[in-house]
Design a protein around this motif. Sequence first.
Motif, PDB file in Angstrom:
ATOM      1  N   ARG A   1       0.755  -1.273  -0.073  1.00  0.00           N
ATOM      2  CA  ARG A   1       0.140  -0.101  -0.137  1.00  0.00           C
ATOM      3  C   ARG A   1       0.906   1.089   0.023  1.00  0.00           C
ATOM      4  O   ARG A   1       2.110   1.081   0.628  1.00  0.00           O
ATOM      5  CB  ARG A   1      -0.784  -0.028   1.204  1.00  0.00           C
ATOM      6  CG  ARG A   1      -2.140   1.390   1.382  1.00  0.00           C
ATOM      7  CD  ARG A   1      -2.759   0.930   2.433  1.00  0.00           C
ATOM      8  NE  ARG A   1      -3.658   2.011   2.598  1.00  0.00           N
ATOM      9  CZ  ARG A   1      -4.555   2.307   3.626  1.00  0.00           C
ATOM     10  NH1 ARG A   1      -4.438   1.542   4.780  1.00  0.00           N
ATOM     11  NH2 ARG A   1      -5.309   3.037   3.594  1.00  0.00           N
ATOM     12  N   ASN A   2       0.343   2.227  -0.778  1.00  0.00           N
ATOM     13  CA  ASN A   2       1.271   3.527  -0.904  1.00  0.00           C
ATOM     14  C   ASN A   2       0.066   4.460  -0.538  1.00  0.00           C
ATOM     15  O   ASN A   2      -0.777   4.399  -1.196  1.00  0.00           O
ATOM     16  CB  ASN A   2       1.979   3.787  -2.111  1.00  0.00           C
ATOM     17  CG  ASN A   2       2.999   3.253  -2.084  1.00  0.00           C
ATOM     18  OD1 ASN A   2       4.203   3.502  -1.770  1.00  0.00           O
ATOM     19  ND2 ASN A   2       3.081   1.690  -2.978  1.00  0.00           N
ATOM     20  N   THR A   3       0.334   5.443   0.326  1.00  0.00           N
ATOM     21  CA  THR A   3      -0.658   6.534   0.664  1.00  0.00           C
ATOM     22  C   THR A   3       0.281   7.658   0.677  1.00  0.00           C
ATOM     23  O   THR A   3       1.664   7.615   0.990  1.00  0.00           O
ATOM     24  CB  THR A   3      -1.200   6.539   1.884  1.00  0.00           C
ATOM     25  OG1 THR A   3      -0.522   6.091   2.969  1.00  0.00           O
ATOM     26  CG2 THR A   3      -2.433   5.422   2.005  1.00  0.00           C
ATOM     27  N   GLY A   4      -0.172   8.895   0.080  1.00  0.00           N
ATOM     28  CA  GLY A   4       0.733  10.051   0.088  1.00  0.00           C
ATOM     29  C   GLY A   4      -0.048  11.256  -0.121  1.00  0.00           C
ATOM     30  O   GLY A   4      -1.178  11.360  -0.709  1.00  0.00           O
ATOM     31  N   VAL A   5       0.770  12.330  -0.075  1.00  0.00           N
ATOM     32  CA  VAL A   5       0.251  13.627  -0.437  1.00  0.00           C
ATOM     33  C   VAL A   5       1.223  14.368  -1.459  1.00  0.00           C
ATOM     34  O   VAL A   5       2.430  14.086  -1.148  1.00  0.00           O
ATOM     35  CB  VAL A   5      -0.004  14.587   0.917  1.00  0.00           C
ATOM     36  CG1 VAL A   5       1.237  14.737   1.764  1.00  0.00           C
ATOM     37  CG2 VAL A   5      -0.572  15.808   0.380  1.00  0.00           C
ATOM     38  N   GLU A   6       0.704  15.284  -2.358  1.00  0.00           N
ATOM     39  CA  GLU A   6       1.710  15.800  -3.279  1.00  0.00           C
ATOM     40  C   GLU A   6       1.212  17.399  -3.242  1.00  0.00           C
ATOM     41  O   GLU A   6      -0.018  17.574  -3.614  1.00  0.00           O
ATOM     42  CB  GLU A   6       1.590  15.125  -4.702  1.00  0.00           C
ATOM     43  CG  GLU A   6       2.205  13.769  -4.642  1.00  0.00           C
ATOM     44  CD  GLU A   6       1.557  13.055  -5.736  1.00  0.00           C
ATOM     45  OE1 GLU A   6       2.250  12.039  -6.064  1.00  0.00           O
ATOM     46  OE2 GLU A   6       1.042  13.662  -6.433  1.00  0.00           O
ATOM     47  N   ILE A   7       2.138  18.177  -3.016  1.00  0.00           N
ATOM     48  CA  ILE A   7       1.782  19.593  -3.096  1.00  0.00           C
ATOM     49  C   ILE A   7       2.798  20.069  -4.349  1.00  0.00           C
ATOM     50  O   ILE A   7       3.842  19.981  -4.246  1.00  0.00           O
ATOM     51  CB  ILE A   7       1.952  20.335  -1.915  1.00  0.00           C
ATOM     52  CG1 ILE A   7       1.164  19.667  -0.687  1.00  0.00           C
ATOM     53  CG2 ILE A   7       1.635  21.667  -1.686  1.00  0.00           C
ATOM     54  CD1 ILE A   7       1.387  19.992   0.582  1.00  0.00           C
ATOM     55  N   ALA A   8       2.034  20.929  -5.162  1.00  0.00           N
ATOM     56  CA  ALA A   8       2.590  21.694  -5.977  1.00  0.00           C
ATOM     57  C   ALA A   8       2.163  23.097  -5.889  1.00  0.00           C
ATOM     58  O   ALA A   8       0.915  23.477  -5.737  1.00  0.00           O
ATOM     59  CB  ALA A   8       2.464  21.332  -7.691  1.00  0.00           C
ATOM     60  N   LEU A   9       3.223  23.979  -5.969  1.00  0.00           N
ATOM     61  CA  LEU A   9       2.846  25.437  -5.464  1.00  0.00           C
ATOM     62  C   LEU A   9       3.725  26.243  -6.494  1.00  0.00           C
ATOM     63  O   LEU A   9       4.891  26.105  -6.300  1.00  0.00           O
ATOM     64  CB  LEU A   9       3.110  25.918  -4.230  1.00  0.00           C
ATOM     65  CG  LEU A   9       2.942  27.277  -3.606  1.00  0.00           C
ATOM     66  CD1 LEU A   9       1.562  27.597  -3.611  1.00  0.00           C
ATOM     67  CD2 LEU A   9       3.476  27.433  -2.114  1.00  0.00           C
ATOM     68  N   ASN A  10       3.108  27.125  -7.103  1.00  0.00           N
ATOM     69  CA  ASN A  10       3.773  27.983  -8.241  1.00  0.00           C
ATOM     70  C   ASN A  10       3.366  29.371  -7.639  1.00  0.00           C
ATOM     71  O   ASN A  10       2.078  29.786  -7.690  1.00  0.00           O
ATOM     72  CB  ASN A  10       3.305  27.847  -9.512  1.00  0.00           C
ATOM     73  CG  ASN A  10       3.188  26.446 -10.065  1.00  0.00           C
ATOM     74  OD1 ASN A  10       4.455  25.873  -9.797  1.00  0.00           O
ATOM     75  ND2 ASN A  10       2.340  25.852 -10.342  1.00  0.00           N
ATOM     76  N   THR A  11       4.314  30.174  -7.505  1.00  0.00           N
ATOM     77  CA  THR A  11       4.084  31.548  -7.045  1.00  0.00           C
ATOM     78  C   THR A  11       4.892  32.500  -7.926  1.00  0.00           C
ATOM     79  O   THR A  11       5.953  32.403  -8.459  1.00  0.00           O
ATOM     80  CB  THR A  11       4.557  31.833  -5.842  1.00  0.00           C
ATOM     81  OG1 THR A  11       5.771  31.659  -5.504  1.00  0.00           O
ATOM     82  CG2 THR A  11       3.555  30.967  -4.609  1.00  0.00           C
ATOM     83  N   VAL A  12       4.252  33.709  -8.324  1.00  0.00           N
ATOM     84  CA  VAL A  12       4.854  34.886  -9.085  1.00  0.00           C
ATOM     85  C   VAL A  12       5.198  36.009  -7.913  1.00  0.00           C
ATOM     86  O   VAL A  12       4.141  36.468  -7.175  1.00  0.00           O
ATOM     87  CB  VAL A  12       3.947  35.553 -10.029  1.00  0.00           C
ATOM     88  CG1 VAL A  12       4.879  36.693 -10.705  1.00  0.00           C
ATOM     89  CG2 VAL A  12       3.681  34.381 -11.114  1.00  0.00           C
ATOM     90  N   ASN A  13       6.581  35.918  -7.505  1.00  0.00           N
ATOM     91  CA  ASN A  13       6.796  36.733  -6.290  1.00  0.00           C
ATOM     92  C   ASN A  13       6.953  38.298  -6.655  1.00  0.00           C
ATOM     93  O   ASN A  13       6.407  39.256  -5.870  1.00  0.00           O
ATOM     94  CB  ASN A  13       8.030  36.170  -5.546  1.00  0.00           C
ATOM     95  CG  ASN A  13       7.945  34.711  -5.108  1.00  0.00           C
ATOM     96  OD1 ASN A  13       6.869  34.158  -5.010  1.00  0.00           O
ATOM     97  ND2 ASN A  13       9.111  33.998  -5.385  1.00  0.00           N
ATOM     98  N   VAL A  14       7.429  38.514  -7.810  1.00  0.00           N
ATOM     99  CA  VAL A  14       7.885  39.786  -8.156  1.00  0.00           C
ATOM    100  C   VAL A  14       7.569  39.703  -9.650  1.00  0.00           C
ATOM    101  O   VAL A  14       8.087  38.913 -10.511  1.00  0.00           O
ATOM    102  CB  VAL A  14       9.317  40.280  -7.863  1.00  0.00           C
ATOM    103  CG1 VAL A  14       9.602  41.667  -8.398  1.00  0.00           C
ATOM    104  CG2 VAL A  14       9.758  40.073  -6.410  1.00  0.00           C
ATOM    105  N   ARG A  15       6.946  40.887 -10.044  1.00  0.00           N
ATOM    106  CA  ARG A  15       6.571  40.903 -11.451  1.00  0.00           C
ATOM    107  C   ARG A  15       6.509  42.587 -11.729  1.00  0.00           C
ATOM    108  O   ARG A  15       5.723  43.102 -11.469  1.00  0.00           O
ATOM    109  CB  ARG A  15       5.178  40.231 -11.596  1.00  0.00           C
ATOM    110  CG  ARG A  15       4.664  40.311 -13.029  1.00  0.00           C
ATOM    111  CD  ARG A  15       3.563  39.578 -13.249  1.00  0.00           C
ATOM    112  NE  ARG A  15       2.359  39.922 -12.260  1.00  0.00           N
ATOM    113  CZ  ARG A  15       1.186  39.047 -12.397  1.00  0.00           C
ATOM    114  NH1 ARG A  15       0.993  38.005 -12.781  1.00  0.00           N
ATOM    115  NH2 ARG A  15       0.385  39.704 -11.522  1.00  0.00           N
TER     116      ARG A  15
END
Lengths: 557, 1118
Positions: free
Chosen positions: B858-872
């Motif tokens: 069994r494999n359980t898990g969590v995946e988080i992807a976060l993209n941010t534009v910090n300065v523009r």
Amino acid sequence: MKKLIKRWALLLIAMAIAFSACNKKLDEYNPSNLTASTVYTKAVGFETLVNAAYTYTRFWYGKEEGYQISEMGTDIWTSGTGDVYPSFTQYNNLQGSSLPGGDPLSLEWNNFYAAINLCNTGIATIGDVTDYTAAQKTTREAELRYLRAFYYWHIVETWGDVHFTTTPTAGAITEANRTPVSAFYDQIFTDLKFAVANLPATTSDYGRATIPVAKAFLARMYLTRGMNAEAFAMADDVIKNYGYVLQPKYVDLWNMGNLKNKEVIWAVDYSTNLTNNDLTTTTYPYGHSRGSNNGHLMYLMVYDQVNTSLLIRDINNGRPFNRYMPTLAYLNMFDQANDSRFNGSFQSVWTANKAGTFNSNTIKVGDTICYTPVATIPVASQSKKYVTYDLAKVYDPVTAIPIQRKFYISLSKFKDSTRASVAEAQSARDVFVIRLAEMYLIAAEAKLNLGDPTTAATYINVIRTRAAKPGRTAQMQITPAQVTLDFILDERARELGGEQLRWFDLKRTGKLGSRIQALNPDAAPYFKPYHLVRPIPQSQIDAVTNKDVFKQNPGYN
Amino acid sequence: MQVMKKTLAFKHSCRLSDADARQLLNTFRKIMKLSFIILLVLLVSGQLLLAYSSKGQALEKINIKIELRNATLKSALKQIEKQTNLRFAYRDNVLSPNTKVSFSTESRSVKQILDEIFASRGIGYNQIDNNIILYNNIVASTSGLATITSEKSLIMTVNGKVVDEKGESLPGVSVKIKGTNSGVATNASGDFTITVPSSNTVLVYSFLGYKTLEQSVNGKTSIRIVMEPTSQLLEQVVVVGYGTVKKRDLTGSVVSVKGDEITKVAASNPMEALQGKVAGVDIVRTSGAAGANVSVTVRGNRSLTANNGPLYIVDGIQYSNYEDINQNDIASMEFLKDASSTAIYGSRGANGVIIITTKRGAEGQVKVNAGTYYGVTELNGYPKPMTGPQFANLKREGYRTIGTWNSTADDPKVFTNAADLAAVQNGTSYYWPGMSLKNGAQQDYNASVSGGSEKTKAYFSMDYFKENGLYANDFSNRYTLRLNIDHQVAKAFKIGLQSQLAYYDQNLRTDGILTVENKVIPYFNPYNVDGSLAKFPGNGNQANPLFDDDPSQYINKYNITHLLSTAYAEWKPIADLTIRSNLGITLSSSRNGSFQGENTISRALSSGSLSSEANSTDNSLIWENIVTYQKKLGSHSIGVTAITSYQSSTSDQSSAQGTGQLLSTQSFYALQSNPANLKISSNYVGQNLTSGALRLNYAFKDKYLLTLTGRADGSSVLAAGNKWAFFPSAAAAWRIIDEPFMKTQNTFSELKLRGSYGIAGNAGVKPYQTQSNVILIPFSWNDVTALAYGLDPNIGNPNLKWELTGTVDIGLDYGLLKDRITGSIDFYDSHTKDLLLLQQLPATTGAKTTLANVGKSRNTGVEIALNTVNVRTGDFSWSSTFTYTRNNERITYLPNGVNDLGNGWFIGHPVSSFYDYQKIGIWQTSEATQAAAYGYKPGDIKVADIDGDGKITAAGDRVILGAAVPKYSFGFSNDLKFKGFDLNIQIFGRIGQMFVSQYALKYEPNAIENGAVVDYWTPENPTNAYPRPNANISKASEAFASTLGYADGSFVKIRNATLGYNLPASALRSIHLSNLRIYVSAKNFATFSKVKDYDPEGAGSFERPLTKLFLAGLNLSF
């Protein structure tokens, strides 16, 4: 719209056809491999099974793992510096270590049982071979039964009342049983009697089982089980009726040019074409990591470290693994003056193979450069021309424990100067599994046990007569009064030392513990009565699912 | 062809000598350090600077002194340009040559001066950055017929406002005049003012995260621009199994990575480039050898014996040699992680699917891209063995323990050989590994050309990649050629071909060099007195590994050709229906020629040299037919995909070898010259797979999405009766953001909830496992070879079937603050049953193993992807990508419900767990009695008596110490851009895994070989680290010696740091380039871990240490 429907229908039909055509492709085509059912049901194929059944002897005879289990932990050997498993040699720890070929007990356990399963498979299915004659069938079955008995003997003596079966393995079996030792021997005797009754008297294939081979082994089994009368009768039969003769000189037995001689009853015939032997290769991944006979490596001291400017490693002196050295007690068993077996077994003189100087003496090639006598030479008398490792430089005079384990008199009877290179670990030397001298000793021991030391002395004197140095026959003779169990064990050590019988001899005679205590000071502190059987490999314990039934041998947990 | 020649010539002229390159790189390394510090400062300050405008300096604040008498306006302006960084732009007719001006010397602001000059002359001006544009005020303010004739020369000011799709103003949008670099940015309220040369000037509006917009001014002086947000994200087409889908319509867990992301890191293959970039995908490179590959696992390991690697699909065809692919050719890579996405691949999908799509030609101008880099690799830490004196001390201590040695006066008893004694007394020491290890190198040269007409489009490329390993003669050359063609045969009928040829020319050193160099006695001299190499240094028993450095003595040459060619035909009989047939052929041939001279490590103890050659050819054929139908009926959208697939692959090998040939010069080219040990073998393996699949997509109002998939697979490798299996899946998604109630909020710009369940299989089973084979055992009678067939210790299993994995996946895609923040979160739970495993059988069966369907994981898990534009801002931007993966892998069932100690498998623990005694220290002198009770003495390893029975036993006192898989891993990538500069810093961390350090294990208590520098116990040094040396105890017999090797393998590394500079367009125009970027890069620049002098990504091996890479390169296009 109609057109469209037509197109769809055509497409679906086409797909269905493609699909069903592909479905036929799901049968496997496997031209590179052969299955048991296709090979073993024909006579030519079954022959290969019988051949294969012989190959498992090679994992024990002439192999480091085999020497470790059969010769070490006895009264005559102890660890050299190169011993990779000294704690096994000394009963300090018999589990969990490893040798190049794998943990010695696992390697032997796995291969003996693989051999048993192959023999069981052959014996159970030989009836399915369609093109054998009745005679061929019984001969091959007799060979397989002989081999099964032979392999089971190694198992039962090494591990005791472990797993026993005569049924071939099918599918994934994960349980093992515990069977009494007597049941093993019942089968061993049944199989050997069948073999004796059905084997041919001779064979053109050197190394195949014959009637005298089965009888000789049966003699050993009778003696092991205390059936002395049967043991004597069987040994005497082999001695008298099959044309075997002792080699005139003991040393001739070990001549590489004289391996297939009349004294050998049964041998593991390592081929001079090394590719026919058992070295692990990509094409034979289940082989042994060193292959062929490795006996030549085990007992040699590091002569090439005595003086590297005068004596370097060469083919003739051998590749010294420095694994094992004789105990002081073993050396003292020899009557050097009269017994040719001392010089026939050991090397105590090494000569220079490079010219140079030593202690300001000019040394030519061939001059003695190292001497390891079984004596203590007063310092004043020691030569200035060569290095001596006399007893005082090898063993502590009080405890008999080796002071150093690199330089010592070395068992040289397995040396092989016909190897292609100095580094070649594989020797084509045959391993003598049973030879005629053992039959005399079995007969003598059986007679002694039967209360007939006179006959026993007669048989022993045959061996000692052959062993006598020229003109020393009379000095070598013994009287019935001299015949004791310990004397026979000493005689066996002199005659059969290193020939992978010692541990079994001591166990059979009930002398394993007492002789270790008396003669092997390295192992004495560690030996316990439960050491009469070896521990079952942990991999086996781990793999069985009926762990409540199949447990480790007592004392090893 | 012309182009190819050019690029080849370019390749040769651009080669740097090693020495030059190294010097250059040292400089670059310093720059990298500096840029890293800059990034740190930025990170630490943690301020998300939001600057919206970057206008030039205010004119009223620039004070200058100019003195002029009757000067023309032109020369007046030149004077101002001289003293400031301002530049004037104007049409010729704006400034009358006859107008003269005069100025006194007093200091005035530029504004004052300009106003003075222009106000009375009807000339207006406008500032854009540091440019001041002059225009004729009179004309601009005039409208009507009178000016029509001169309209083209108009200069006008445009006032505008940029808003997003909701009417909110957008600050910081770049507004540029098309074809120039001049432009402005919108202010905080989204307003801008720009002066344009003509009334039909086209303005280009661009803003990160918004669709770039080009619009003509069309004579208007006041305009309102609506920019479409995140269109790139949501409308982006994502490749899924047997089709494509818009990102907004995705129901499964799919991560898409675009080509430019893959080329950011200089890597030897595309997967290595993506380390730490895709949540849920664990990529590690454990070997620093030339051409070494990476291992890839998606969402943990589920199989014990079958392959855990994902399925690779290249342009629709299964192709596992992803390392062949030129990174520059990749248009996108898609990672299919959940079962609903992978179930369409049926029996091959359980380990995730990675789809690689290569670039194609497009209609229009021919585009040429080329790039190159050269880099030097060096050790990323390497632990050294003991020096001569350190070793001598260990040996003395060993002899001291047994009473032989008490002081250096006893040295002759320990070092019995005179030469050894002298070496010890002189403190002789050689650093053996240093004699073989050197710096390696990596270089790459690539070029591509794409273009096409209305009917035919083509893309072709070439790439040459060379990697030199850390040893002499350890290298890998890779040549890759690609040609992709699409041709429109008729209006509804299209055909095409994708072809790739990869050729490898390698010589790989694999002889256990460092293993030997770590054990050879360090005071042994590798050379004889006459300067030649000593065969057995010190007359010891280790071969001299330096013989292997001789290119004529150790040859291990690989020549590998991989060809992947796929043809397709696509027919669209009616608008919504597509029928496509793909035929893919992959051919692979490999030749391994090897020669090992008589003195090399592998042969020194045998007799004579070994020559061998092995050839193998693999080929596979895949034929797939795909029918796609799509229809929209009111609020309902329906999509149907039907597939048939047939796949056949065969592989055959042959090899030959022999030993002892006379001369090494014949290498492996005359095997018949070998007098001994001639061996030949050949082998065939083949398997077939037949499948049919169906997928239904349904969408209601584009908000409620449903995908149903089913695939049936039949495979030849399984037992009769179990050959076929069905793999169903279902997925649904709800686009919450599109609900009416979301229209009123401004926080979220995207919100989608996904859920799926599906079953996928694992086909990673070798053929023929259902059969019980016999093995050929070498044998002879009377020295004449005889056949002996024994039973294979691996017995066949007639009940073999598929391994099945069912996965639940819940995911949320989100966008915040107008997509300044985007990303996704996924939770999954996958259960694998009927695990294929090589069941260890008790040896008493006579067999060792059988492949069986037992066990569950069994494999359980969590995946988080976060993209941010910090300065523009117009000039500066900083965006970050953060990925986090946490996977909990464990075996949940094994045969009979008991742990499999033989294989080291434990219920409740990951597949590769470490099970051993627990070392708690060393028995100390004060604990002698206690130690003796266990049968040990002070100086021995002390392990925990777990079951407390007063004995240390294998059964009761071994525990799970850790596992080779990480508890979590993360990646943090930052892209900073300032004008022409770009900086990428990537951090990759893998935390919680354990490894067995070969170095830490390399302790020989009897000093029979050299080993690690360790803190061993002596009566005076009561350490708890290592046991007491003992001349009579070998490592093999040292109780619990294996406990010395376990180490925490957690690491965080700066995986990549790249600083690039794009040359300005103005500079490029003269050399006819559209783009030229130069860059320097550092890979594995820094590694942080608990292990000293070792990169723990190497997982414990000291044979193939990992490397750092410092490189410089350039990319150009025209």
